[in-house]
Write a protein that holds these residues in place. Sequence first.
Motif, PDB file in Angstrom:
ATOM      1  N   ASP A   1       0.766  -1.309  -0.014  1.00 32.31           N
ATOM      2  CA  ASP A   1       0.039  -0.027   0.243  1.00 32.31           C
ATOM      3  C   ASP A   1       0.835   1.385  -0.078  1.00 32.31           C
ATOM      4  O   ASP A   1       0.340   2.319  -0.556  1.00 32.31           O
ATOM      5  CB  ASP A   1      -1.027  -0.114   1.385  1.00 32.31           C
ATOM      6  CG  ASP A   1      -2.313  -0.892   0.918  1.00 32.31           C
ATOM      7  OD1 ASP A   1      -2.235  -1.464  -0.291  1.00 32.31           O
ATOM      8  OD2 ASP A   1      -3.142  -0.726   1.934  1.00 32.31           O
ATOM      9  N   GLU A   2       2.107   1.445   0.645  1.00 34.27           N
ATOM     10  CA  GLU A   2       2.928   2.315   0.603  1.00 34.27           C
ATOM     11  C   GLU A   2       3.291   2.785  -0.912  1.00 34.27           C
ATOM     12  O   GLU A   2       3.276   3.905  -1.244  1.00 34.27           O
ATOM     13  CB  GLU A   2       3.964   2.293   1.534  1.00 34.27           C
ATOM     14  CG  GLU A   2       5.013   3.343   1.566  1.00 34.27           C
ATOM     15  CD  GLU A   2       6.152   3.204   2.652  1.00 34.27           C
ATOM     16  OE1 GLU A   2       7.107   4.178   2.801  1.00 34.27           O
ATOM     17  OE2 GLU A   2       6.316   2.017   3.201  1.00 34.27           O
ATOM     18  N   ALA A   3       3.889   1.654  -1.621  1.00 35.11           N
ATOM     19  CA  ALA A   3       4.351   2.000  -2.887  1.00 35.11           C
ATOM     20  C   ALA A   3       3.219   2.415  -3.877  1.00 35.11           C
ATOM     21  O   ALA A   3       3.132   3.187  -4.595  1.00 35.11           O
ATOM     22  CB  ALA A   3       4.923   0.737  -3.328  1.00 35.11           C
ATOM     23  N   TYR A   4       1.799   1.846  -3.419  1.00 32.37           N
ATOM     24  CA  TYR A   4       0.791   1.849  -4.101  1.00 32.37           C
ATOM     25  C   TYR A   4       0.142   3.431  -4.043  1.00 32.37           C
ATOM     26  O   TYR A   4       0.143   4.421  -5.065  1.00 32.37           O
ATOM     27  CB  TYR A   4      -0.441   1.048  -3.823  1.00 32.37           C
ATOM     28  CG  TYR A   4      -1.734   1.238  -4.517  1.00 32.37           C
ATOM     29  CD1 TYR A   4      -1.840   0.880  -5.960  1.00 32.37           C
ATOM     30  CD2 TYR A   4      -2.763   1.955  -4.088  1.00 32.37           C
ATOM     31  CE1 TYR A   4      -3.233   1.213  -6.547  1.00 32.37           C
ATOM     32  CE2 TYR A   4      -3.914   2.361  -4.743  1.00 32.37           C
ATOM     33  CZ  TYR A   4      -3.834   1.828  -5.802  1.00 32.37           C
ATOM     34  OH  TYR A   4      -5.255   2.342  -6.670  1.00 32.37           O
ATOM     35  N   ALA A   5       0.051   4.064  -2.730  1.00 30.92           N
ATOM     36  CA  ALA A   5      -0.022   5.434  -2.657  1.00 30.92           C
ATOM     37  C   ALA A   5       0.885   6.384  -3.447  1.00 30.92           C
ATOM     38  O   ALA A   5       0.245   7.344  -3.963  1.00 30.92           O
ATOM     39  CB  ALA A   5      -0.108   5.498  -1.110  1.00 30.92           C
ATOM     40  N   ALA A   6       1.955   6.260  -3.342  1.00 29.33           N
ATOM     41  CA  ALA A   6       3.313   7.011  -3.927  1.00 29.33           C
ATOM     42  C   ALA A   6       2.695   6.981  -5.385  1.00 29.33           C
ATOM     43  O   ALA A   6       2.940   8.115  -5.899  1.00 29.33           O
ATOM     44  CB  ALA A   6       4.462   6.722  -3.719  1.00 29.33           C
ATOM     45  N   MET A   7       2.544   5.851  -6.042  1.00 34.76           N
ATOM     46  CA  MET A   7       2.327   5.749  -7.403  1.00 34.76           C
ATOM     47  C   MET A   7       1.077   6.465  -7.962  1.00 34.76           C
ATOM     48  O   MET A   7       0.900   7.289  -8.648  1.00 34.76           O
ATOM     49  CB  MET A   7       2.060   4.161  -7.809  1.00 34.76           C
ATOM     50  CG  MET A   7       1.894   3.918  -9.192  1.00 34.76           C
ATOM     51  SD  MET A   7       0.059   3.919  -9.755  1.00 34.76           S
ATOM     52  CE  MET A   7      -0.598   2.682  -8.631  1.00 34.76           C
ATOM     53  N   LEU A   8       0.096   6.236  -7.264  1.00 35.52           N
ATOM     54  CA  LEU A   8      -1.244   6.844  -7.365  1.00 35.52           C
ATOM     55  C   LEU A   8      -1.183   8.478  -7.242  1.00 35.52           C
ATOM     56  O   LEU A   8      -1.853   9.221  -8.191  1.00 35.52           O
ATOM     57  CB  LEU A   8      -2.475   6.545  -6.577  1.00 35.52           C
ATOM     58  CG  LEU A   8      -3.737   6.868  -6.586  1.00 35.52           C
ATOM     59  CD1 LEU A   8      -4.339   6.446  -7.866  1.00 35.52           C
ATOM     60  CD2 LEU A   8      -4.707   6.567  -5.652  1.00 35.52           C
ATOM     61  N   VAL A   9      -0.622   8.895  -6.276  1.00 40.57           N
ATOM     62  CA  VAL A   9      -0.191  10.397  -5.981  1.00 40.57           C
ATOM     63  C   VAL A   9       0.364  10.852  -7.417  1.00 40.57           C
ATOM     64  O   VAL A   9       0.056  11.862  -7.856  1.00 40.57           O
ATOM     65  CB  VAL A   9       0.590  10.907  -4.869  1.00 40.57           C
ATOM     66  CG1 VAL A   9       1.092  12.091  -4.889  1.00 40.57           C
ATOM     67  CG2 VAL A   9      -0.365  10.727  -3.654  1.00 40.57           C
ATOM     68  N   ARG A  10       1.565  10.278  -7.834  1.00 39.20           N
ATOM     69  CA  ARG A  10       2.372  10.850  -8.910  1.00 39.20           C
ATOM     70  C   ARG A  10       1.509  10.713 -10.184  1.00 39.20           C
ATOM     71  O   ARG A  10       1.383  11.596 -11.193  1.00 39.20           O
ATOM     72  CB  ARG A  10       3.553  10.046  -8.992  1.00 39.20           C
ATOM     73  CG  ARG A  10       4.717  10.282  -8.054  1.00 39.20           C
ATOM     74  CD  ARG A  10       5.926   9.513  -8.538  1.00 39.20           C
ATOM     75  NE  ARG A  10       5.897   8.056  -8.765  1.00 39.20           N
ATOM     76  CZ  ARG A  10       6.106   7.043  -7.731  1.00 39.20           C
ATOM     77  NH1 ARG A  10       6.279   7.728  -6.672  1.00 39.20           N
ATOM     78  NH2 ARG A  10       5.904   5.735  -7.959  1.00 39.20           N
ATOM     79  N   SER A  11       0.695   9.548 -10.580  1.00 40.29           N
ATOM     80  CA  SER A  11      -0.106   9.499 -11.576  1.00 40.29           C
ATOM     81  C   SER A  11      -0.925  10.489 -11.695  1.00 40.29           C
ATOM     82  O   SER A  11      -1.448  10.834 -13.001  1.00 40.29           O
ATOM     83  CB  SER A  11      -0.509   7.934 -11.743  1.00 40.29           C
ATOM     84  OG  SER A  11      -1.375   7.540 -10.722  1.00 40.29           O
ATOM     85  N   GLN A  12      -1.885  10.778 -10.509  1.00 35.71           N
ATOM     86  CA  GLN A  12      -2.820  11.420 -10.721  1.00 35.71           C
ATOM     87  C   GLN A  12      -2.471  12.773 -10.960  1.00 35.71           C
ATOM     88  O   GLN A  12      -3.356  13.732 -11.210  1.00 35.71           O
ATOM     89  CB  GLN A  12      -3.778  11.599  -9.470  1.00 35.71           C
ATOM     90  CG  GLN A  12      -4.303  10.219  -9.147  1.00 35.71           C
ATOM     91  CD  GLN A  12      -5.434   9.788 -10.230  1.00 35.71           C
ATOM     92  OE1 GLN A  12      -6.505  10.443 -10.452  1.00 35.71           O
ATOM     93  NE2 GLN A  12      -5.306   8.781 -11.211  1.00 35.71           N
ATOM     94  N   GLN A  13      -1.403  13.193 -10.407  1.00 37.06           N
ATOM     95  CA  GLN A  13      -0.964  14.798 -10.606  1.00 37.06           C
ATOM     96  C   GLN A  13      -0.631  14.906 -12.124  1.00 37.06           C
ATOM     97  O   GLN A  13      -0.802  15.770 -12.694  1.00 37.06           O
ATOM     98  CB  GLN A  13       0.406  14.901  -9.795  1.00 37.06           C
ATOM     99  CG  GLN A  13       0.441  15.422  -8.323  1.00 37.06           C
ATOM    100  CD  GLN A  13       1.645  15.645  -7.621  1.00 37.06           C
ATOM    101  OE1 GLN A  13       2.545  14.746  -7.361  1.00 37.06           O
ATOM    102  NE2 GLN A  13       1.806  16.960  -7.421  1.00 37.06           N
ATOM    103  N   VAL A  14       0.102  13.837 -12.847  1.00 35.59           N
ATOM    104  CA  VAL A  14       0.403  14.138 -14.190  1.00 35.59           C
ATOM    105  C   VAL A  14      -0.645  13.943 -15.090  1.00 35.59           C
ATOM    106  O   VAL A  14      -0.933  14.708 -15.939  1.00 35.59           O
ATOM    107  CB  VAL A  14       1.363  13.002 -14.559  1.00 35.59           C
ATOM    108  CG1 VAL A  14       1.883  13.056 -15.788  1.00 35.59           C
ATOM    109  CG2 VAL A  14       2.793  13.145 -13.741  1.00 35.59           C
ATOM    110  N   THR A  15      -1.469  13.056 -15.038  1.00 39.05           N
ATOM    111  CA  THR A  15      -2.513  12.764 -15.796  1.00 39.05           C
ATOM    112  C   THR A  15      -3.866  13.782 -15.667  1.00 39.05           C
ATOM    113  O   THR A  15      -4.454  13.861 -16.433  1.00 39.05           O
ATOM    114  CB  THR A  15      -3.055  11.250 -15.831  1.00 39.05           C
ATOM    115  OG1 THR A  15      -3.515  11.021 -14.600  1.00 39.05           O
ATOM    116  CG2 THR A  15      -1.822  10.261 -16.097  1.00 39.05           C
ATOM    117  N   LYS A  16      -4.229  13.985 -14.484  1.00 39.83           N
ATOM    118  CA  LYS A  16      -5.346  14.718 -14.157  1.00 39.83           C
ATOM    119  C   LYS A  16      -5.147  15.857 -13.581  1.00 39.83           C
ATOM    120  O   LYS A  16      -6.091  16.984 -13.515  1.00 39.83           O
ATOM    121  CB  LYS A  16      -6.356  14.043 -13.381  1.00 39.83           C
ATOM    122  CG  LYS A  16      -6.708  12.596 -13.857  1.00 39.83           C
ATOM    123  CD  LYS A  16      -8.013  12.128 -13.037  1.00 39.83           C
ATOM    124  CE  LYS A  16      -8.334  10.687 -13.613  1.00 39.83           C
ATOM    125  NZ  LYS A  16      -9.356  10.183 -12.807  1.00 39.83           N
ATOM    126  N   GLY A  17      -3.763  16.524 -13.156  1.00 37.35           N
ATOM    127  CA  GLY A  17      -3.427  17.744 -12.401  1.00 37.35           C
ATOM    128  C   GLY A  17      -4.266  17.714 -11.285  1.00 37.35           C
ATOM    129  O   GLY A  17      -4.340  19.078 -10.769  1.00 37.35           O
TER     130      GLY A  17
END
Length: 237
Positions: free
Chosen positions: A131-147
């Motif tokens: 879950d720790e790695a998943y949370a970090a990945m989700l934050v990065r991807s949502q910043q990039v793809t959806k701002g």
Amino acid sequence: MSQGVPDFLPEDAHVSPATWGDLREEGRADARTPTTRSDRRGDAPSRGTRGRDPARPRRRGRAEDPPTEGAAAVDAEPDHEDVARQIVLRQLAMAPRSRAQLETKLRQRDCPEDVITRVLDRMTEVGLVDDEAYAAMLVRSQQVTKGLAKRALAHELRKKGIDKDLADAALDEVDPDQERRTARELVDKKLRSMGGLTVEVQTRRLAGMLARKGYGAGTAYSVIRDAIADAPEHLRD
């Protein structure tokens, strides 16, 4: 043969002469009558019933063999842990998942709670569920793809069932300066499709767009003001 006795009767047959004529005619008629195929074979049994007792019911197919040891094994209850593992692996093969998402999927498939716990604990030990790695990945991807800004990102992490401490740790990695740059990029892109509108209308629509993406009012209006001031249509000659 006695004179006058028809040739189809034995010589010693005692037939009155008066009936000989009738017998002769009957014999000739029988000889002229053609025999059919069924007459020739009489009451012989049909091809499908020849040599079989008509009273005995027809046997349809082979009798079922008694169950073997292998067949019993096929009907045995499935291994719940193996079933749960296969479900988890298929889910992870499609996309990263949080532990909470996998728990929900296993419950939907009626997996016992103790099996869910054991399987996911084991998957966590080997690093397939993190879950720790998943949370970090989700934050990065949502910043990039959806701002998305921090507030919207926090909402996404809660939806995925991420623990609050892990979510906070992932959100702490968000750079405020990068967040502001992302907001400005969103505003500049939107402004290109809003030509001809008044400043008030542009400001209202841009503020609504940034609010839906989780930006606070202070950041939003500061970015919007700068973007409108820099827009070619609002630059003074």
